[in-house]
Design a protein around this motif. Structure first.
Motif, PDB file in Angstrom:
ATOM      1  N   TYR A  43       0.834  -1.202   0.000  1.00 48.32           N
ATOM      2  CA  TYR A  43       0.000   0.000   0.000  1.00 48.32           C
ATOM      3  C   TYR A  43       0.868   1.251   0.000  1.00 48.32           C
ATOM      4  CZ  TYR A  43       1.191  -0.464   4.944  1.00 48.32           C
ATOM      5  OH  TYR A  43       1.878  -0.611   6.117  1.00 48.32           O
ATOM      6  N   ARG A  44       0.245   2.366  -0.339  1.00 42.69           N
ATOM      7  CA  ARG A  44       0.933   3.647  -0.294  1.00 42.69           C
ATOM      8  C   ARG A  44       0.577   4.309   1.034  1.00 42.69           C
ATOM      9  NH1 ARG A  44       3.269   6.462  -4.132  1.00 42.69           N
ATOM     10  NH2 ARG A  44       2.249   5.285  -5.774  1.00 42.69           N
ATOM     11  N   TRP A  45       1.593   4.747   1.772  1.00 37.64           N
ATOM     12  CA  TRP A  45       1.378   5.417   3.048  1.00 37.64           C
ATOM     13  C   TRP A  45       2.370   6.554   3.171  1.00 37.64           C
ATOM     14  CZ3 TRP A  45      -2.116   6.278   6.480  1.00 37.64           C
ATOM     15  CH2 TRP A  45      -1.785   6.746   7.741  1.00 37.64           C
ATOM     16  N   GLN A  46       1.858   7.747   3.351  1.00 40.74           N
ATOM     17  CA  GLN A  46       2.668   8.957   3.504  1.00 40.74           C
ATOM     18  C   GLN A  46       3.693   9.088   2.390  1.00 40.74           C
ATOM     19  OE1 GLN A  46       4.044   8.681   7.597  1.00 40.74           O
ATOM     20  NE2 GLN A  46       2.068   9.419   8.361  1.00 40.74           N
ATOM     21  N   GLY A  47       3.229   8.864   1.145  1.00 45.94           N
ATOM     22  CA  GLY A  47       4.054   9.082  -0.027  1.00 45.94           C
ATOM     23  C   GLY A  47       5.001   7.951  -0.399  1.00 45.94           C
ATOM     24  N   LYS A  48       5.020   6.856   0.377  1.00 42.93           N
ATOM     25  CA  LYS A  48       5.919   5.748   0.088  1.00 42.93           C
ATOM     26  C   LYS A  48       5.115   4.467  -0.094  1.00 42.93           C
ATOM     27  CE  LYS A  48       8.711   5.146   3.372  1.00 42.93           C
ATOM     28  NZ  LYS A  48       9.574   5.007   4.532  1.00 42.93           N
ATOM     29  N   ILE A  49       5.645   3.571  -0.920  1.00 45.18           N
ATOM     30  CA  ILE A  49       5.037   2.258  -1.047  1.00 45.18           C
ATOM     31  C   ILE A  49       5.574   1.397   0.093  1.00 45.18           C
ATOM     32  CG2 ILE A  49       4.877   0.173  -2.455  1.00 45.18           C
ATOM     33  CD1 ILE A  49       4.873   1.994  -4.907  1.00 45.18           C
ATOM     34  N   GLU A  50       4.658   0.826   0.848  1.00 43.88           N
ATOM     35  CA  GLU A  50       4.990   0.029   2.022  1.00 43.88           C
ATOM     36  C   GLU A  50       4.570  -1.428   1.799  1.00 43.88           C
ATOM     37  OE1 GLU A  50       6.477   1.179   4.752  1.00 43.88           O
ATOM     38  OE2 GLU A  50       6.349   3.334   4.367  1.00 43.88           O
ATOM     39  N   ARG A  51       5.194  -2.321   2.517  1.00 40.37           N
ATOM     40  CA  ARG A  51       4.831  -3.737   2.533  1.00 40.37           C
ATOM     41  C   ARG A  51       4.740  -4.176   3.986  1.00 40.37           C
ATOM     42  NH1 ARG A  51       5.425  -5.941  -2.488  1.00 40.37           N
ATOM     43  NH2 ARG A  51       6.644  -4.706  -3.936  1.00 40.37           N
ATOM     44  N   ALA A  52       3.733  -4.992   4.267  1.00 43.82           N
ATOM     45  CA  ALA A  52       3.569  -5.466   5.639  1.00 43.82           C
ATOM     46  C   ALA A  52       2.939  -6.852   5.630  1.00 43.82           C
ATOM     47  CB  ALA A  52       2.692  -4.502   6.433  1.00 43.82           C
ATOM     48  N   SER A  53       3.304  -7.643   6.619  1.00 46.47           N
ATOM     49  CA  SER A  53       2.658  -8.916   6.871  1.00 46.47           C
ATOM     50  C   SER A  53       1.604  -8.637   7.944  1.00 46.47           C
ATOM     51  CB  SER A  53       3.675  -9.937   7.373  1.00 46.47           C
ATOM     52  OG  SER A  53       3.043 -11.170   7.622  1.00 46.47           O
ATOM     53  N   GLU A  54       0.346  -8.971   7.652  1.00 48.51           N
ATOM     54  CA  GLU A  54      -0.746  -8.623   8.552  1.00 48.51           C
ATOM     55  C   GLU A  54      -1.679  -9.816   8.757  1.00 48.51           C
ATOM     56  OE1 GLU A  54      -1.705  -4.021   7.891  1.00 48.51           O
ATOM     57  OE2 GLU A  54      -2.031  -5.204   6.075  1.00 48.51           O
ATOM     58  N   ILE A  55      -2.560  -9.680   9.740  1.00 45.22           N
ATOM     59  CA  ILE A  55      -3.630 -10.631   9.997  1.00 45.22           C
ATOM     60  C   ILE A  55      -4.902  -9.997   9.439  1.00 45.22           C
ATOM     61  CG2 ILE A  55      -4.911 -11.934  11.746  1.00 45.22           C
ATOM     62  CD1 ILE A  55      -1.856 -12.452  11.830  1.00 45.22           C
ATOM     63  N   GLN A  56      -5.578 -10.682   8.528  1.00 47.05           N
ATOM     64  CA  GLN A  56      -6.841 -10.185   7.959  1.00 47.05           C
ATOM     65  C   GLN A  56      -7.998 -10.726   8.782  1.00 47.05           C
ATOM     66  OE1 GLN A  56      -7.524  -8.247   4.778  1.00 47.05           O
ATOM     67  NE2 GLN A  56      -9.231  -8.007   6.185  1.00 47.05           N
ATOM     68  N   LEU A  57      -8.790  -9.836   9.358  1.00 48.38           N
ATOM     69  CA  LEU A  57     -10.002 -10.232  10.056  1.00 48.38           C
ATOM     70  C   LEU A  57     -11.173 -10.148   9.098  1.00 48.38           C
ATOM     71  CD1 LEU A  57      -9.689  -8.315  13.464  1.00 48.38           C
ATOM     72  CD2 LEU A  57      -8.887 -10.617  12.882  1.00 48.38           C
ATOM     73  N   ILE A  58     -11.993 -11.192   9.075  1.00 43.67           N
ATOM     74  CA  ILE A  58     -13.270 -11.188   8.365  1.00 43.67           C
ATOM     75  C   ILE A  58     -14.329 -11.339   9.449  1.00 43.67           C
ATOM     76  CG2 ILE A  58     -14.719 -12.285   6.628  1.00 43.67           C
ATOM     77  CD1 ILE A  58     -12.138 -13.360   5.341  1.00 43.67           C
ATOM     78  N   ILE A  59     -15.016 -10.256   9.717  1.00 41.23           N
ATOM     79  CA  ILE A  59     -15.950 -10.169  10.834  1.00 41.23           C
ATOM     80  C   ILE A  59     -17.368 -10.321  10.300  1.00 41.23           C
ATOM     81  CG2 ILE A  59     -16.784  -8.673  12.690  1.00 41.23           C
ATOM     82  CD1 ILE A  59     -13.966  -7.175  12.297  1.00 41.23           C
ATOM     83  N   LYS A  60     -18.131 -11.268  10.880  1.00 44.56           N
ATOM     84  CA  LYS A  60     -19.525 -11.457  10.479  1.00 44.56           C
ATOM     85  C   LYS A  60     -20.418 -10.822  11.535  1.00 44.56           C
ATOM     86  CE  LYS A  60     -17.552 -15.135   8.392  1.00 44.56           C
ATOM     87  NZ  LYS A  60     -16.516 -15.965   8.932  1.00 44.56           N
TER      88      LYS A  60
END
Length: 105
Positions: A43-60
């Motif tokens: 993603y782009r954040w504060q003018g820079k392209i960033e990469r991150a390992s994240e946990i995706q929550l799918i909330i019902k």
């Protein structure tokens, strides 16, 4: 038509994903939360392209609970601007939707 919804929220760690999940479930704001890990986010954040390992929550949950869910996530989430996207569910398996409604009432 149903008021059921899916919410997407990424978390930077298992600890933050667990904390948010547990609070939403304890407060009956969600019926079920899937934690998909790891997901690779670019993603782009504060003018820079960033990469991150994240946990995706799918909330019902249900649409009338969105504001309360948003408040819990904004209070507990470590990100300055956390992802929180609501996707309406237009149809689904009747017994599952009934269970979802019962768990969030």
């Amino acid at each position: 038509m149903t008021d059921a919804m899916l919410l997407l929220c990424t978390c930077p760690s298992q600890a933050s994903a667990d904390l948010i999940s547990e609070q939403l479930l304890e407060r009956r704001l969600a019926a079920c939360i899937n934690q998909l890990a790891p997901v690779s986010s670019v993603y782009r954040w504060q003018g820079k392209i960033e990469r991150a390992s994240e946990i995706q929550l799918i909330i019902k949950s249900r649409a009338p609970l969105f504001a309360e869910i948003e408040q819990v996530i904004l209070t507990l989430h470590p990100y300055e601007i956390p992802e929180l996207l609501m996707l309406p569910i237009s149809a689904g398996h009747g017994p599952y939707l009934a269970w979802l409604a019962a768990e969030t009432s």
